[in-house]
Design an enzyme around this catalytic site. Structure first.
Site, PDB file in Angstrom:
ATOM      1  N   HIS A 333      46.318  27.629  39.673  1.00 24.56           N
ATOM      2  CA  HIS A 333      47.832  27.469  39.607  1.00 24.56           C
ATOM      3  C   HIS A 333      48.332  27.444  41.091  1.00 24.56           C
ATOM      4  O   HIS A 333      48.022  28.180  41.864  1.00 24.56           O
ATOM      5  CB  HIS A 333      48.546  28.261  38.460  1.00 24.56           C
ATOM      6  CG  HIS A 333      49.149  29.505  39.319  1.00 24.56           C
ATOM      7  ND1 HIS A 333      50.232  29.652  39.606  1.00 24.56           N
ATOM      8  CD2 HIS A 333      48.501  30.541  38.945  1.00 24.56           C
ATOM      9  CE1 HIS A 333      50.315  31.236  39.866  1.00 24.56           C
ATOM     10  NE2 HIS A 333      49.161  31.741  39.518  1.00 24.56           N
ATOM     11  N   ASP A 344      49.224  35.451  45.320  1.00 24.46           N
ATOM     12  CA  ASP A 344      49.103  34.913  43.893  1.00 24.46           C
ATOM     13  C   ASP A 344      50.434  33.523  44.136  1.00 24.46           C
ATOM     14  O   ASP A 344      51.563  33.777  44.344  1.00 24.46           O
ATOM     15  CB  ASP A 344      50.017  35.697  42.849  1.00 24.46           C
ATOM     16  CG  ASP A 344      50.036  35.393  41.534  1.00 24.46           C
ATOM     17  OD1 ASP A 344      49.602  34.273  41.294  1.00 24.46           O
ATOM     18  OD2 ASP A 344      50.540  36.036  40.685  1.00 24.46           O
ATOM     19  N   GLU A 381      52.091  27.918  35.681  1.00 23.37           N
ATOM     20  CA  GLU A 381      51.496  29.084  35.174  1.00 23.37           C
ATOM     21  C   GLU A 381      52.358  30.269  35.122  1.00 23.37           C
ATOM     22  O   GLU A 381      52.268  31.111  34.293  1.00 23.37           O
ATOM     23  CB  GLU A 381      50.265  29.447  36.136  1.00 23.37           C
ATOM     24  CG  GLU A 381      49.438  30.475  35.555  1.00 23.37           C
ATOM     25  CD  GLU A 381      49.628  31.861  35.928  1.00 23.37           C
ATOM     26  OE1 GLU A 381      49.078  32.936  35.635  1.00 23.37           O
ATOM     27  OE2 GLU A 381      50.549  32.160  36.879  1.00 23.37           O
ATOM     28  N   GLU A 382      53.284  30.521  36.326  1.00 24.55           N
ATOM     29  CA  GLU A 382      54.004  31.854  36.488  1.00 24.55           C
ATOM     30  C   GLU A 382      55.042  31.829  35.289  1.00 24.55           C
ATOM     31  O   GLU A 382      55.287  32.902  34.831  1.00 24.55           O
ATOM     32  CB  GLU A 382      54.649  31.728  37.772  1.00 24.55           C
ATOM     33  CG  GLU A 382      53.765  31.903  38.889  1.00 24.55           C
ATOM     34  CD  GLU A 382      53.220  33.310  39.028  1.00 24.55           C
ATOM     35  OE1 GLU A 382      53.305  34.104  38.038  1.00 24.55           O
ATOM     36  OE2 GLU A 382      52.390  33.531  39.996  1.00 24.55           O
ATOM     37  N   ASP A 410      42.821  32.960  40.152  1.00 28.85           N
ATOM     38  CA  ASP A 410      44.422  33.036  40.396  1.00 28.85           C
ATOM     39  C   ASP A 410      44.678  33.601  41.493  1.00 28.85           C
ATOM     40  O   ASP A 410      44.678  33.092  42.845  1.00 28.85           O
ATOM     41  CB  ASP A 410      44.941  33.881  38.993  1.00 28.85           C
ATOM     42  CG  ASP A 410      46.473  33.586  38.956  1.00 28.85           C
ATOM     43  OD1 ASP A 410      47.220  33.471  39.970  1.00 28.85           O
ATOM     44  OD2 ASP A 410      46.841  33.581  37.880  1.00 28.85           O
ATOM     45  N   HIS A 496      54.457  39.113  43.626  1.00 27.85           N
ATOM     46  CA  HIS A 496      55.527  38.669  43.153  1.00 27.85           C
ATOM     47  C   HIS A 496      56.983  38.674  43.878  1.00 27.85           C
ATOM     48  O   HIS A 496      57.996  38.357  43.708  1.00 27.85           O
ATOM     49  CB  HIS A 496      56.078  38.564  41.514  1.00 27.85           C
ATOM     50  CG  HIS A 496      55.010  38.087  40.742  1.00 27.85           C
ATOM     51  ND1 HIS A 496      55.230  37.756  39.297  1.00 27.85           N
ATOM     52  CD2 HIS A 496      53.752  37.249  41.025  1.00 27.85           C
ATOM     53  CE1 HIS A 496      54.271  37.150  38.902  1.00 27.85           C
ATOM     54  NE2 HIS A 496      53.319  36.788  39.695  1.00 27.85           N
TER      55      HIS A 496
END
Length: 759
Positions: A333, A344, A381-382, A410, A496
């Site tokens: 993604h 990520d 995706e998140e 990922d 994140h």
């Protein structure tokens, strides 16, 4: 139609392995990482990176396209958090991360605020309670201790389960708001208290870092991944919309840093119950891990987000192979919660472009791809696997018919240790590719040697949390998820957070982008090993071994008092043997077995009555006198079926190897033998290609109908972690004997169908 015998062997045949790996000796991963991490790219935003990805696919010789979906997402607007004592504000949380001089990604006027996707809007003031990880068991323990969370705000730390389920369980227990923070106690000892400096001066967590993320319920009871307004069908323009609240919450939620939570939790000291259990106590300075509440203190939590139907865009790139109905898909993604996202997802995005470059060089050199290879860059995706799920639902028939395997990356790199989770049928090819590649650390040996030293000779269980979910658990396509992760003692990966940046990656995560490059080599090589071999490189006997091992795990959890309980309902006993019209129709529609293939093979007759006449098994004898059938008998007959599957799959794999050997030596065969061999290989490949589809059930899991795989699913109380034989384990957890019997019937019929098909 592809004809495997229409060409002559060439002395100039390209060595696909050496050509592909040679192309990647030049490592451009850091270039791509800089581009992907230089600007914000929340789901549904930054069309510039859509175009960039599409253009790179085209530059490397792929046929590229974009695919749009109209999906409900939320974006940050305003938020606030105040600590009140007897009505007066005594602390206001800044709700933002520090700008670091050493890390340019953490500054500027284009930073994305700290927020949680799909968190409900609201302004609530209430007492608050510490609930540990916010698991189902944590809330039950608090209830048993007399700590009531109804009408209160709960404070939970990240870890143990998916964050969205923390919100679901809080809401189910009557809470009116949630705070989520990262506790230093979950950092494996890499903390300031142990002498480590904070990022960027050292490997410890930056105290202002905040984990953003989605609080969609994902795999929870009643929920499903994807657009919460279109459960089970694609979000194309004009589609019907439904109430989203089966999959998203109704209470406001904020993520905060451990620095911001300290003054809040300190106020609970001496109030409520002091928790001394090891798994309840972290390492937050000044907090003694009392539950609260403190009658004199309250929190005011305010969250406001824009909810919008936004256009999310997937990007696809294809190199068409000679066999057009056999496709290998590699997916990653593209969206991130922050401007950076170096780990990520953009470590994976960088590796994906390197794979494209290497495969493009192969094509440029004249290599003929036997099977199509498709690269997919998903959006959203998140927020809840949005782009992949909507695509999987939209293109379900074509994917079921054509895809051989789905390979997911990922977070390609957040440390030096390779992790693999996936379907056992892929493990053999994963090991073969890993055995070819050297591990970068001197003295370790191959990548396979490294993997086995950390994980043993086994592959992990897939749950959810990334884009493989729709492929495996909804469509029955064999899948694998891979990435290099941290080892004990590694620098803390700021998941994140703004500090998941290019600077963190080149300083701590992957100096020289060595592991980015290794992942590109590895994943590309796996795809080529699957594409190039005439007989598909899948091993079904490996799957049988895992099925037996998984079943032993489940069997141990069954209450002993159930084993002698009789199964008396005639309809239940009949269902153990026969297929309903709905089941048969579902199997046809999802390409179970080989009857969907373009080959001269009929629909298997035994599917009409659920049993291959050659392999009726012990269950037939049990049912001669149904009054004497117990759960223990059914378990024993299922074990017999598992043993027959093991025996049959071993013979089947041996046949695959023999067919491949015959193909390799095909020019020594007379023409009529080559012609016969061609159809034998087609049949064998279709059985291999559709093998995983056998594990789909038309009903899906109890209260989670979207999840249709009977061997793998995400845990309904964990979200991320995988659970094997989920219907059986959930029935045991719910103390539901009848559901366990029904689930065993589905498993048993599936096993009998498999050894009937493969015999």
């Amino acid at each position: 139609m592809y004809h495997p015998f229409a060409f002559q062997a060439s002395e100039d045949e390209i060595d696909f392995r050496s050509t592909f790996l040679s192309a990647l000796e030049v490592n451009l991963a850091s270039n791509w990482s800089k581009i992907y991490t230089a600007e914000p790219h929340l789901a549904g935003t930054n069309y510039g990176l859509v175009n960039f990805t599409k253009e790179k696919f085209e530059e490397y010789g792929f046929k590229a396209s974009v695919d749009d979906y109209e999906i409900l997402v939320s974006y940050p607007n305003e938020h606030a958090l105040n600590l009140l004592e007897e009505g007066d504000v005594i602390y206001t949380a800044p709700l933002q991360e520090d700008v670091l001089e050493d890390d340019e990604t953490t500054g500027g006027d284009d930073l994305i605020p700290t927020f949680l996707g799909y968190a409900a809007n609201g302004n609530v003031t209430a007492e608050y309670v510490y609930v540990n990880y916010g698991t189902k068991d944590d809330f039950e323990l608090l209830k048993g201790l007399g700590v009531d969370v109804a009408g209160k705000i709960v404070v939970a730390r990240y870890g143990s389960i998916f964050r969205g389920l923390k919100v679901k369980f809080a809401q189910d227990n009557g809470a009116i708001g949630v705070l989520l923070y990262s506790d230093p106690g979950d950092d494996g000892g890499i903390t300031e208290a142990n002498g480590y400096k904070q990022y960027p001066k050292g490997p410890a967590r930056q105290e202002s870092s905040v984990q953003r993320g989605s609080v969609q319920f994902l795999g929870g009871i009643g929920a499903a991944p994807g657009d919460p307004t279109t459960p089970g069908y694609a979000s194309k323009p004009g589609c019907e919309r439904q109430d989203p609240h089966d999959s998203i919450g109704k209470i406001p939620v904020l993520p905060i840093s451990y620095r911001e939570v300290k003054p809040i939790l300190k106020k609970l000291n001496g109030h409520g119950v002091k928790m001394t259990q090891e798994n309840w106590v972290g390492e937050l300075e000044g907090f003694e891990y009392y539950t609260g509440p403190n009658k004199k203190t309250e929190l005011n939590l305010y969250s406001d987000q824009f909810y919008n139907i936004s256009t999310l865009t997937n990007v696809y790139g294809e190199i068409e192979g000679e066999i057009k109905d056999e496709v290998i898909v590699i997916g990653n993604h593209r969206d991130a919660w922050i401007k950076g996202g170096a780990g990520d997802p953009n470590s994976g995005s960088s590796s994906l472009l390197e794979i494209a470059r290497g495969l493009g060089e192969l094509q440029k050199q004249g290599y003929k791809f036997k099977r199509s290879i498709v690269l997919m860059s998903f959006d959203g995706e998140e927020y809840g696997l949005l782009g992949s799920t909507e695509y999987g639902e939209y293109a379900a028939k074509q994917l079921s018919k054509k895809v051989v395997a789905y390979l997911n990356v990922d977070v390609s790199v957040s440390g030096p240790v390779l992790g693999l989770q996936g379907c056992p049928s892929l493990y053999s090819v994963l090991k073969k590719a890993a055995s070819i590649l050297p591990y970068p650390e001197e003295g370790v040996g191959s990548l396979l040697d490294h993997y086995i030293s950390h994980n043993g000779d086994k592959i992990g269980v897939l749950g959810s949390g990334s884009d493989y979910t729709v492929f495996l658990e909804h469509l029955g396509i064999p899948s694998v998820d891979m990435g290099f992760g941290p080892v004990k003692g590694s620098a803390i990966y700021h998941y994140h957070s703004n500090y998941d940046s290019y600077h963190w990656m080149e300083t701590y995560g992957d100096k020289g982008f060595v592991y980015h490059n290794l992942m590109a080599k590895y994943l590309g090589l796996v795809a080529l090993e699957l594409s190039d071999r005439e007989v598909l490189n899948l091993k079904v006997a490996d799957y049988a071994d895992y099925l037996i091992g998984y079943f032993e795990v489940v069997k141990k959890k069954i209450p002993k008092t159930w084993l002698k309980e009789r199964i008396e309902d005639p309809d239940t006993l009949k269902n153990l043997l026969t297929y309903s019209e709905d089941e048969t129709s579902f199997m046809k529609s999802t390409a179970h077995g080989y009857y969907k293939a373009k080959s001269p093979l009929p629909f298997p007759e035994f599917l009409k009555h659920g049993m291959c006449p050659k392999h009726q098994g012990s269950i037939m004898h049990l049912l001669e006198d149904h009054e004497d059938v117990t759960l223990g008998d059914l378990l024993d007959s299922t074990i017999t079926d598992l043993e027959k599957v093991k025996e049959t799959t071993e013979a089947f794999d041996a046949k695959s190897e023999d067919l491949q050997l015959q193909f390799d030596d095909r020019y020594s065969l007379p023409f009529w033998s080559r012609f016969k061999l061609r159809f034998l290989i087609i049949k064998q490949n279709k059985l291999l290609q559709y093998f995983e589809r056998n594990f789909l059930t038309h009903k899906g899991l109890h209260q989670r109908e979207w999840f249709k795989h009977i061997i793998y699913a995400s845990g309904r109380f964990t979200g991320y972690a995988g659970q094997v034989y989920p219907a059986l384990q959930e029935a045991i957890e719910d103390n539901d004997f009848d559901r366990l019997v029904d689930g065993l019937g589905v498993v048993s019929k599936t096993l009998r169908r498999i050894y009937g098909e493969l015999s």
